[in-house]
Design an enzyme around this catalytic site. Sequence first.
Site, PDB file in Angstrom:
ATOM      1  N   SER A   1       0.849  -1.465  -0.259  1.00  0.00           N
ATOM      2  CA  SER A   1      -0.156  -0.812  -0.039  1.00  0.00           C
ATOM      3  C   SER A   1       0.979   1.151  -0.550  1.00  0.00           C
ATOM      4  O   SER A   1       0.343   2.303  -0.079  1.00  0.00           O
ATOM      5  CB  SER A   1      -0.722  -0.229   1.460  1.00  0.00           C
ATOM      6  OG  SER A   1      -0.403  -0.195   2.704  1.00  0.00           O
TER       7      SER A   1
ATOM      8  N   ASN B   1      -2.192  -3.486  13.334  1.00  0.00           N
ATOM      9  CA  ASN B   1      -3.724  -3.317  13.523  1.00  0.00           C
ATOM     10  C   ASN B   1      -3.809  -1.529  13.692  1.00  0.00           C
ATOM     11  O   ASN B   1      -4.920  -0.649  13.172  1.00  0.00           O
ATOM     12  CB  ASN B   1      -4.385  -4.139  13.346  1.00  0.00           C
ATOM     13  CG  ASN B   1      -3.853  -5.573  12.860  1.00  0.00           C
ATOM     14  OD1 ASN B   1      -3.283  -4.810  11.641  1.00  0.00           O
ATOM     15  ND2 ASN B   1      -4.137  -6.139  12.844  1.00  0.00           N
TER      16      ASN B   1
ATOM     17  N   THR C   1     -40.646  25.674 -10.574  1.00  0.00           N
ATOM     18  CA  THR C   1     -40.590  24.313  -9.876  1.00  0.00           C
ATOM     19  C   THR C   1     -40.671  23.541 -11.210  1.00  0.00           C
ATOM     20  O   THR C   1     -41.559  24.595 -12.376  1.00  0.00           O
ATOM     21  CB  THR C   1     -42.112  24.300  -8.971  1.00  0.00           C
ATOM     22  OG1 THR C   1     -43.338  24.756  -9.740  1.00  0.00           O
ATOM     23  CG2 THR C   1     -42.340  25.121  -7.989  1.00  0.00           C
ATOM     24  N   HIS C   2     -40.639  22.253 -11.182  1.00  0.00           N
ATOM     25  CA  HIS C   2     -39.854  21.690 -12.534  1.00  0.00           C
ATOM     26  C   HIS C   2     -39.782  22.951 -13.568  1.00  0.00           C
ATOM     27  O   HIS C   2     -40.456  22.270 -15.210  1.00  0.00           O
ATOM     28  CB  HIS C   2     -41.610  21.125 -13.614  1.00  0.00           C
ATOM     29  CG  HIS C   2     -42.544  20.660 -11.595  1.00  0.00           C
ATOM     30  ND1 HIS C   2     -42.923  19.508 -11.940  1.00  0.00           N
ATOM     31  CD2 HIS C   2     -43.239  21.850 -11.065  1.00  0.00           C
ATOM     32  CE1 HIS C   2     -43.581  19.395 -11.110  1.00  0.00           C
ATOM     33  NE2 HIS C   2     -44.410  20.544 -10.111  1.00  0.00           N
TER      34      HIS C   2
ATOM     35  N   LYS D   1     -16.790  30.699 -27.680  1.00  0.00           N
ATOM     36  CA  LYS D   1     -16.692  29.778 -26.644  1.00  0.00           C
ATOM     37  C   LYS D   1     -16.597  29.869 -25.879  1.00  0.00           C
ATOM     38  O   LYS D   1     -15.129  30.419 -24.791  1.00  0.00           O
ATOM     39  CB  LYS D   1     -16.837  28.359 -26.587  1.00  0.00           C
ATOM     40  CG  LYS D   1     -17.482  27.888 -27.534  1.00  0.00           C
ATOM     41  CD  LYS D   1     -19.499  27.845 -27.372  1.00  0.00           C
ATOM     42  CE  LYS D   1     -19.425  26.658 -26.468  1.00  0.00           C
ATOM     43  NZ  LYS D   1     -19.156  25.397 -26.387  1.00  0.00           N
TER      44      LYS D   1
ATOM     45  N   ASN E   1     -16.790  28.535 -22.271  1.00  0.00           N
ATOM     46  CA  ASN E   1     -17.459  27.472 -21.155  1.00  0.00           C
ATOM     47  C   ASN E   1     -16.706  27.224 -19.457  1.00  0.00           C
ATOM     48  O   ASN E   1     -16.211  27.467 -18.847  1.00  0.00           O
ATOM     49  CB  ASN E   1     -16.671  26.427 -21.625  1.00  0.00           C
ATOM     50  CG  ASN E   1     -16.924  25.800 -23.525  1.00  0.00           C
ATOM     51  OD1 ASN E   1     -18.015  26.291 -23.877  1.00  0.00           O
ATOM     52  ND2 ASN E   1     -15.883  25.665 -23.958  1.00  0.00           N
TER      53      ASN E   1
ATOM     54  N   TYR F   1      -9.304  -7.080  12.740  1.00  0.00           N
ATOM     55  CA  TYR F   1      -8.220  -7.153  11.028  1.00  0.00           C
ATOM     56  C   TYR F   1      -8.546  -8.094  10.531  1.00  0.00           C
ATOM     57  O   TYR F   1      -8.332  -9.206   9.894  1.00  0.00           O
ATOM     58  CB  TYR F   1      -6.999  -6.632  11.820  1.00  0.00           C
ATOM     59  CG  TYR F   1      -6.241  -5.893  10.270  1.00  0.00           C
ATOM     60  CD1 TYR F   1      -6.310  -4.224   9.969  1.00  0.00           C
ATOM     61  CD2 TYR F   1      -5.525  -6.662   9.061  1.00  0.00           C
ATOM     62  CE1 TYR F   1      -5.908  -3.727   8.737  1.00  0.00           C
ATOM     63  CE2 TYR F   1      -5.034  -5.969   8.106  1.00  0.00           C
ATOM     64  CZ  TYR F   1      -5.168  -4.490   7.634  1.00  0.00           C
ATOM     65  OH  TYR F   1      -4.659  -4.128   6.436  1.00  0.00           O
TER      66      TYR F   1
ATOM     67  N   GLN G   1      -7.173  -2.322   4.099  1.00  0.00           N
ATOM     68  CA  GLN G   1      -6.493  -1.652   3.604  1.00  0.00           C
ATOM     69  C   GLN G   1      -7.093  -0.833   2.221  1.00  0.00           C
ATOM     70  O   GLN G   1      -6.313   0.215   1.961  1.00  0.00           O
ATOM     71  CB  GLN G   1      -4.700  -2.513   2.527  1.00  0.00           C
ATOM     72  CG  GLN G   1      -4.081  -1.960   2.140  1.00  0.00           C
ATOM     73  CD  GLN G   1      -3.048  -2.523   2.224  1.00  0.00           C
ATOM     74  OE1 GLN G   1      -1.722  -2.854   3.662  1.00  0.00           O
ATOM     75  NE2 GLN G   1      -2.727  -2.829   0.497  1.00  0.00           N
TER      76      GLN G   1
ATOM     77  N   LYS H   1      -7.976   3.392   2.206  1.00  0.00           N
ATOM     78  CA  LYS H   1      -7.512   4.521   1.973  1.00  0.00           C
ATOM     79  C   LYS H   1      -7.813   6.115   0.247  1.00  0.00           C
ATOM     80  O   LYS H   1      -7.611   7.010   0.837  1.00  0.00           O
ATOM     81  CB  LYS H   1      -6.067   4.440   2.354  1.00  0.00           C
ATOM     82  CG  LYS H   1      -5.597   3.576   3.512  1.00  0.00           C
ATOM     83  CD  LYS H   1      -4.148   3.360   3.702  1.00  0.00           C
ATOM     84  CE  LYS H   1      -4.150   2.543   4.891  1.00  0.00           C
ATOM     85  NZ  LYS H   1      -5.244   1.587   4.803  1.00  0.00           N
TER      86      LYS H   1
HETATM   87  N1  ARG Z   1      -0.810  -1.335   5.404  1.00  0.00           N
HETATM   88  C1  ARG Z   1      -2.172  -2.064   6.187  1.00  0.00           C
HETATM   89  C2  ARG Z   1      -3.877  -1.505   5.869  1.00  0.00           C
HETATM   90  O1  ARG Z   1      -3.189  -0.272   5.597  1.00  0.00           O
HETATM   91  C3  ARG Z   1      -1.776  -2.200   7.064  1.00  0.00           C
HETATM   92  C4  ARG Z   1      -1.995  -3.223   8.706  1.00  0.00           C
HETATM   93  C5  ARG Z   1      -2.127  -4.120   8.273  1.00  0.00           C
HETATM   94  N2  ARG Z   1      -1.708  -5.415   9.127  1.00  0.00           N
HETATM   95  C6  ARG Z   1      -1.541  -6.536   8.792  1.00  0.00           C
HETATM   96  N3  ARG Z   1      -1.827  -7.294   9.648  1.00  0.00           N
HETATM   97  N4  ARG Z   1      -1.622  -6.763   7.707  1.00  0.00           N
HETATM   98  O2  ARG Z   1      -4.373  -2.070   6.303  1.00  0.00           O
END
Ligand code: ARG
Length: 465
Positions: A26, A113, A158-159, A286, A288, A320, A325, A328
């Site tokens: 990641s 975690n 309206t509408h 134009k 825009n 977990y 992951q 993010k």
């Molecule tokens: N890169 C992982 C995440 O974003 C971090 C936690 C990983 N923990 C594990 N037990 N593999 O979730």
Amino acid sequence: MTTNQKLWGGRFEASLEDWVEEFGASIRFDQKLAKYDILGSIAHVTMLGTTGILPADEVEQIKGGLKSLLAKHDQGQLVFDVSNEDIHMNIESLLTAEIGPVAGKLHTARSRNDQVATDMHLYLKDKLSEVLEKLGRLQEVLVSVAEDHVETIMPGYTHLQHAQPISFGHHLMAYYSMFKRDSERFAFNQKHADLSPLGAAALAGTTFPIDRQETSDLMGFESLYRNSLDAVSDRDFILEFLSNGSLLMMHMSRLCEEIISWCSHEYQFVTLSDTFSTGSSIMPQKKNPDMAELIRGKTGRVYGNLFGLLTVMKSLPLAYNKDLQEDKEGMFDTAETITVAIDILAGMLSSMTVNTAKMAKSTEQDFSNATELADYLADKGLPFRQAHEIVGKLVLECSKAGHFLQDVSLEDYQAISPLIEQDIYDVLASKTAVQRRQSIGGTGFDQVRWQISLAKEDLAQGVKQ
Ligand code: ARG
């Protein structure tokens, strides 16, 4: 010597192939958490010192190393490596390079975690403050443009049909109200972001005599998670953010949609400044409203981020799972999209020209004053249903004849109903129609001024976070 060099490599006899490693890593996106990861580690190691879990000299060494990484990070000097999988292991590996094997003690009484959950909370806390600040500014802009246009008359729809004339300031203040609710939602979101998961360890807490309150205080959290399983598996605070972001984008998109229409040749109600418009590569004439269209378009990806994470979460057993992951990229994307979109919208609104004459004129060649005539008759004692019927018929006649209610002579009016007198022409004027709507929250000028004064009080107080 293990054949797998990972920080977790001890029980492995073979290593991941590069492409498999790439899939699991990641670091490409979670490096955005670097600062928070280091700050969380500084709090953690400080606590390992105060509780006597690590000796003071080692704590100082680790802290020194972390601070130096922080300084390098601020100067953009940290280099991450995909073979270290994620931001947590990258930082630990950089720390080892910085201070040697004592770095390995940092992870005592902690797991990735609770570490990743901590980073996400710290990141979101910061983002929420930023979003709230920007939203406050957007609301200020709306209030200020509304204040300039309390008496600017426009058609209310309206509408998408001309309904009744309204104040342009009133129209803008409706959006102010939406953004105020958005601010309140983001402020409430802080309550759930402002919790420390650190110390939950992998899932069950730890046998080390850690002090969770100390790390929570050191990181500036309001409170801490009471259940270690919940602490490592909760992503509600992110879902709330994605949901609040979706509502905000939906509001911004509605306003952008109106702005886009308002700048069309058919409306010509507003002219966007050149600084927020673009041209065409083929059609020289134009201009825009690309930025408004993009806000409307980006609403889709923000909704997508919400649905993506809701779907990730729906069948996850405690605690977990690596699926987490996937929390993010959507969060970063929503945070980045909404913060820039708020600024763009504020800039577009504060720099646009409102074509007041054009707006007002479009309420003068329509039947948006038909309710005025019906209300006039009802006010003089005619049952409203009957008044509605009479005016409806008159509108039909006028449209066939190609003129409007204000063009009907007094003689013709009195033939329709003796209740109608000379004052009807003033009543039918759009400005009068707007001014007289003095019910609370109506479009009457005084009501709009009242809304604006309350909004100013709200903005002066700020949203409680
Ligand atoms: N890169 C992982 C995440 O974003 C971090 C936690 C990983 N923990 C594990 N037990 N593999 O979730």
